[in-house]
Design an enzyme around this catalytic site. Structure first.
Site, PDB file in Angstrom:
ATOM      1  N   CYS A  82       3.172   9.731  -8.341  1.00 49.08           N
ATOM      2  CA  CYS A  82       3.316  11.107  -8.817  1.00 49.08           C
ATOM      3  C   CYS A  82       4.737  11.335  -9.341  1.00 49.08           C
ATOM      4  O   CYS A  82       5.070  10.869 -10.419  1.00 49.08           O
ATOM      5  CB  CYS A  82       2.902  12.095  -7.727  1.00 49.08           C
ATOM      6  SG  CYS A  82       2.568  13.756  -8.356  1.00 49.08           S
ATOM      7  N   HIS A 179      -1.790  10.398  -5.316  1.00 47.58           N
ATOM      8  CA  HIS A 179      -1.120  10.153  -4.038  1.00 47.58           C
ATOM      9  C   HIS A 179      -1.942   9.196  -3.177  1.00 47.58           C
ATOM     10  O   HIS A 179      -2.759   9.636  -2.370  1.00 47.58           O
ATOM     11  CB  HIS A 179      -0.922  11.473  -3.287  1.00 47.58           C
ATOM     12  CG  HIS A 179       0.105  12.359  -3.890  1.00 47.58           C
ATOM     13  ND1 HIS A 179       1.423  12.336  -3.503  1.00 47.58           N
ATOM     14  CD2 HIS A 179       0.016  13.286  -4.876  1.00 47.58           C
ATOM     15  CE1 HIS A 179       2.104  13.219  -4.213  1.00 47.58           C
ATOM     16  NE2 HIS A 179       1.274  13.800  -5.057  1.00 47.58           N
ATOM     17  N   GLU A 181      -1.006   7.589  -0.637  1.00 46.37           N
ATOM     18  CA  GLU A 181      -0.614   7.735   0.764  1.00 46.37           C
ATOM     19  C   GLU A 181      -1.381   8.853   1.472  1.00 46.37           C
ATOM     20  O   GLU A 181      -1.376   8.931   2.696  1.00 46.37           O
ATOM     21  CB  GLU A 181       0.901   7.981   0.866  1.00 46.37           C
ATOM     22  CG  GLU A 181       1.369   9.367   0.478  1.00 46.37           C
ATOM     23  CD  GLU A 181       1.427   9.654  -1.023  1.00 46.37           C
ATOM     24  OE1 GLU A 181       1.901  10.746  -1.387  1.00 46.37           O
ATOM     25  OE2 GLU A 181       1.007   8.801  -1.833  1.00 46.37           O
TER      26      GLU A 181
END
Length: 198
Positions: A82, A179, A181
């Site tokens: 991002c 994202h 994660e």
């Protein structure tokens, strides 16, 4: 193996947890926060999401921006997600305000449009096909996500969403506009750590 996560803001803790989950599978490793140039004694670097202008300004003020650029130019593997993808790209515009002046690392042959999908309220989840990295279809979170509008030179698209590039790679530089994660899966981090091990 030692992985550094730029830790000014954004989801750096989630990245650290994702990397630790991969280390649990493949063997020992260490994750450290990176805030200053002295923290760059690592084997790979992750630049997380957050607000790219803020990350760039803080990195510049704390003397990290130029040493980080130099380290990446020397070949250290880096994952930018991002805002990290924005920081690594050579060209950046904003979907609303056009040309954007902000501190960048600017090492990847890619052009990125900030806030491509809109602001916070337009954030969404979508399924991305990771076939190019020998993965399957997985759901990822897009939060105020940018888009990679073009790549050139050695950079290549690894994944798209509705014909828009959402993941790209140039040599040891890997970027995603989503994202990983926050997805509950470690496929992107596993791929990145394989890049680091090479």
């Amino acid at each position: 193996m030692k992985i550094g996560v730029v830790a000014y803001q954004g989801s750096f803790e989630e990245h650290a947890l994702s990397v630790k989950r991969v280390f649990d599978k493949i063997g020992k490793g260490e994750v450290i926060p990176v805030k200053r140039a002295k923290d760059l004694d690592v084997d790979g670097i992750i630049i997380p999401g957050g607000e790219s202008t803020t990350i760039g300004q803080v990195a510049l003020r704390l003397g990290l921006l130029d040493p980080l650029k130099e380290k990446i130019s020397q070949g250290i593997p880096v994952l930018g997600t991002c805002a990290g993808a924005i920081m690594l790209s050579k060209e950046v515009t904003d979907a609303k305000v056009g040309k954007k002046s902000q501190p960048l690392i600017g090492v990847m042959d890619a052009s990125v449009i900030r806030n491509y999908y809109g602001r916070q309220r337009e954030s969404f989840e979508a399924t991305v096909d990771l076939e190019e990295i020998e993965g399957g279809k997985e759901r990822f979170v897009f939060i105020r996500a940018p888009a990679i509008s073009k790549v050139w030179g050695k950079a290549r698209a690894l994944a798209t969403l509705n014909d828009v590039i959402v993941m790209a790679q140039e040599d040891q530089i890997l970027t995603t506009t989503f994202h990983p994660e926050l997805s509950g899966t470690t496929s992107i981090h596993e791929y990145f750590l394989r890049m680091v091990k090479r």
